[in-house]
Design an enzyme around this catalytic site. Structure first.
Site, PDB file in Angstrom:
ATOM      1  N   ARG A 271      -7.735  -4.481 -11.669  1.00  0.00           N
ATOM      2  CA  ARG A 271      -7.311  -3.254 -12.349  1.00  0.00           C
ATOM      3  C   ARG A 271      -6.584  -3.604 -13.640  1.00  0.00           C
ATOM      4  O   ARG A 271      -5.736  -4.495 -13.661  1.00  0.00           O
ATOM      5  CB  ARG A 271      -6.387  -2.435 -11.441  1.00  0.00           C
ATOM      6  CG  ARG A 271      -7.101  -2.028 -10.161  1.00  0.00           C
ATOM      7  CD  ARG A 271      -6.302  -1.079  -9.321  1.00  0.00           C
ATOM      8  NE  ARG A 271      -7.038  -0.818  -8.088  1.00  0.00           N
ATOM      9  CZ  ARG A 271      -6.572  -0.094  -7.065  1.00  0.00           C
ATOM     10  NH1 ARG A 271      -5.354   0.439  -7.149  1.00  0.00           N
ATOM     11  NH2 ARG A 271      -7.304   0.101  -5.999  1.00  0.00           N
ATOM     12  N   ARG A 286       2.417  -5.475  -8.728  1.00  0.00           N
ATOM     13  CA  ARG A 286       1.390  -4.865  -9.570  1.00  0.00           C
ATOM     14  C   ARG A 286       0.681  -5.937 -10.374  1.00  0.00           C
ATOM     15  O   ARG A 286       1.197  -6.414 -11.378  1.00  0.00           O
ATOM     16  CB  ARG A 286       2.036  -3.817 -10.490  1.00  0.00           C
ATOM     17  CG  ARG A 286       1.060  -2.879 -11.181  1.00  0.00           C
ATOM     18  CD  ARG A 286       1.784  -1.778 -11.926  1.00  0.00           C
ATOM     19  NE  ARG A 286       2.581  -0.962 -11.031  1.00  0.00           N
ATOM     20  CZ  ARG A 286       2.110   0.104 -10.366  1.00  0.00           C
ATOM     21  NH1 ARG A 286       0.871   0.475 -10.541  1.00  0.00           N
ATOM     22  NH2 ARG A 286       2.899   0.782  -9.563  1.00  0.00           N
ATOM     23  N   GLU A 358       4.307   1.742  -1.571  1.00  0.00           N
ATOM     24  CA  GLU A 358       2.942   1.964  -1.105  1.00  0.00           C
ATOM     25  C   GLU A 358       2.244   0.647  -0.755  1.00  0.00           C
ATOM     26  O   GLU A 358       2.262  -0.314  -1.512  1.00  0.00           O
ATOM     27  CB  GLU A 358       2.142   2.686  -2.195  1.00  0.00           C
ATOM     28  CG  GLU A 358       0.686   2.906  -1.794  1.00  0.00           C
ATOM     29  CD  GLU A 358      -0.166   3.454  -2.937  1.00  0.00           C
ATOM     30  OE1 GLU A 358       0.403   4.046  -3.869  1.00  0.00           O
ATOM     31  OE2 GLU A 358      -1.391   3.281  -2.878  1.00  0.00           O
ATOM     32  N   SER A 361      -3.384   3.464   1.105  1.00  0.00           N
ATOM     33  CA  SER A 361      -3.655   4.848   0.754  1.00  0.00           C
ATOM     34  C   SER A 361      -4.949   5.228   1.453  1.00  0.00           C
ATOM     35  O   SER A 361      -5.963   4.559   1.275  1.00  0.00           O
ATOM     36  CB  SER A 361      -3.803   4.962  -0.764  1.00  0.00           C
ATOM     37  OG  SER A 361      -3.845   6.316  -1.162  1.00  0.00           O
ATOM     38  N   ARG A 400       0.633  -7.143  -1.223  1.00  0.00           N
ATOM     39  CA  ARG A 400       1.848  -6.402  -0.910  1.00  0.00           C
ATOM     40  C   ARG A 400       2.289  -6.649   0.522  1.00  0.00           C
ATOM     41  O   ARG A 400       3.486  -6.616   0.827  1.00  0.00           O
ATOM     42  CB  ARG A 400       1.637  -4.909  -1.168  1.00  0.00           C
ATOM     43  CG  ARG A 400       1.553  -4.613  -2.663  1.00  0.00           C
ATOM     44  CD  ARG A 400       1.553  -3.129  -2.960  1.00  0.00           C
ATOM     45  NE  ARG A 400       1.482  -2.899  -4.405  1.00  0.00           N
ATOM     46  CZ  ARG A 400       1.516  -1.701  -4.983  1.00  0.00           C
ATOM     47  NH1 ARG A 400       1.604  -0.609  -4.224  1.00  0.00           N
ATOM     48  NH2 ARG A 400       1.462  -1.585  -6.292  1.00  0.00           N
TER      49      ARG A 400
END
Length: 435
Positions: A271, A286, A358, A361, A400
């Site tokens: 990403r 991130r 998070e 999801s 994560r």
RNA sequence: GGAGAGGUGGCAGAGUCCGGUUGAAUGCACCUGACUUGAAAUCAGGCGAAGGGUCAAACCUUCCGGGGGUUCGAAUCCCUCCCUCUCCGCCA
């Protein structure tokens, strides 16, 4: 993509629901275009009908040896009229397509209305938040004390030299745990949750990106080998395995007996994080490249809401087996992803940040992606194939998860306990020690 | 990288040279009916998608890998892109 009939038949109601997500549908512009479309389509089809009829009679006349010159003269200006009508229709249709392609999915009725992250609603909490009688370190500090000959456990400096910011090099026991986590997750999903293990391409074409909804609107979040909008088809690095896994169903008609189809894959995700320059610049949270184990389900429409609960529980199972405290929140209308009609986020406890972050999801996309992909199913008593429903969820984001373990399982001396469930995957290692 | 073959309905597979009533033969699969105690077999019929239109139909339009062109008319002719397969070369 929404069902075009929704916009055509109940435009204002639909626009109201979309407004709860913060999406403004230009009702006036749409109505105008749709009206034009209708009249232009009728006009075009009438002209085509006339042309077809005349062409056929020319064919017949020719076959029976008649002189066709007068007939040809009659049709001469028909072609120009048709071309003009076609052009006008195409123009309007393109404009309409933009409407359809850029309109997000409708939230399910039970989704709480809200503006942003702050309005998300906590559903459940699991696990005990650990108490430390020493100063907690964050995962970066912890990993710096766990190194091997090649370097620090998490080495961002070297990664920056190799690639740039938001990349990482992992070494030794940390790298090992990262690998172990992915294996563990895949095993649980395939052995306990009934998923088929799948290996997929990490580069995909623009049709696939369109199918799952990344294109045309969110192309700047991706890494492209060359502009995907250009003719000649550049490929793009997948931002999630949802893209290849879900697109397996593209242009396919399943027998109802083949559903539900549950698939899982471990892939890197890429990403560009274009819109988040200042956020989470420290550590592993991130990154431009991270690993994830993804779950995707293709299901019958009436089963998708139950499937979302199930799929979310599968992601929760991983957190529970690893003994990581988390909470489950339902995203409000304003915070949901483009294609989702209902989303649960799982947020894991990070001691160093003293908050939940998070880690998964899980979304029910309804028929939104299926319509874009033409992913359908058919049963014996159905005359026509119908759109199936697609769901996806992280189970889990591997990087994560590693962060969460390092931070939640840290000990006073800087060592990190290995969660029991992971020990077999770490070759029996129960603790990662400071070096 | 070189040479060749091909992309047609759920699948298989004609049609493309010589453009016209072909949305497309045929087979398989599937659906309905007949026969049968039931099943199989057999026989008869049906069976692509999207859009428009209608109370519903009738009916109309578009679609034979994608895009463009020629023509009154294109699955069929021309250009271009993509993909698949076979052989050779190279290669983890």
């Amino acid at each position: 993509m929404l069902d075009p009939r929704l916009l055509r038949n109940s435009l204002h109601e639909t626009a109201e629901v979309l407004a709860t997500r913060g999406f403004k549908l230009d009702v006036v512009a749409y109505e105008e275009l749709e009206e034009k479309r209708k009249s232009l389509q009728i006009e075009t089809q009438d002209l085509q009908n006339e042309r077809n009829t005349r062409s056929k009679s020319i064919g017949k006349a020719k076959a029976s040896g008649e002189d066709i010159a007068p007939l040809l003269a009659e049709v001469s200006e028909l072609g120009e009229k048709l071309d003009a009508a076609k052009d006008a229709l195409e123009h309007v249709q393109n404009a309409l397509n933009i409407f359809y392609q850029e309109t997000p999915n409708l939230p399910a009725k039970e989704v709480p209305v809200g503006k942003d992250e702050a309005d998300n609603v906590e559903v459940t909490k699991w696990g005990e938040i650990p108490k430390f009688d020493f100063d907690v370190r964050d995962h970066v500090d912890i990993s710096e004390r766990i190194s091997n000959q090649a370097g620090k456990g998490l080495d961002f400096e070297t990664a920056a030299k190799l690639s740039g910011s938001r990349f990482v090099v992992m070494n030794g026991a940390i790298a090992r745990m990262h690998r172990a986590l992915a294996q563990f997750m895949l095993d649980v999903h395939t052995q306990e949750h009934g998923y088929q293990e799948v290996y997929v391409p990490y580069l995909v074409n623009s049709d696939s990106l369109y199918g799952t909804g990344q294109l045309p609107k969110f192309g700047e979040d991706l890494f492209h080998t060359k502009p995907a909008t250009e003719e000649g088809q550049g490929m793009s690095l997948i931002p999630t395995a949802e893209v290849p896994l879900t697109n397996i169903a593209r242009d396919h008609i399943f027998a109802d007996t083949e559903l539900p189809l549950k698939m899982t894959a471990h892939t890197p995700c890429f990403r560009s994080e274009a819109g988040s320059y200042g956020r989470d610049t420290r550590g592993l949270i991130r990154q431009h490249q991270f690993d994830k184990v993804e779950m995707v389900q293709l299901v019958l429409p009436e089963q998708s809401m139950d499937a979302l609960e199930e799929l979310t529980s599968h992601a929760e199972a991983i957190l529970q087996k690893l003994g990581l405290p988390y909470r489950k929140v339902i995203l409000c209308t304003g915070d949901m992803g483009f294609g989702s009609c209902k989303t649960y986020d799982l947020e894991v406890w990070l001691p160093a940040q003293n908050t939940y972050r998070e880690i998964s999801s899980c979304s029910n996309m309804g028929d939104f992606q299926a319509r874009r992909m033409q992913a359908r199913y058919k049963s014996k008593d159905m005359k026509k194939p119908e759109l199936l429903h697609t769901l996806n969820g992280s189970g889990l984001a591997v990087g994560r998860t590693l962060v969460a373990i390092l931070e939640n399982y840290q000990q006073a001396d800087g060592s990190v306990k290995v969660p029991e469930a992971l020990v077999p995957y770490m070759n029996g290692l129960t603790e990662i020690n400071v070096t």
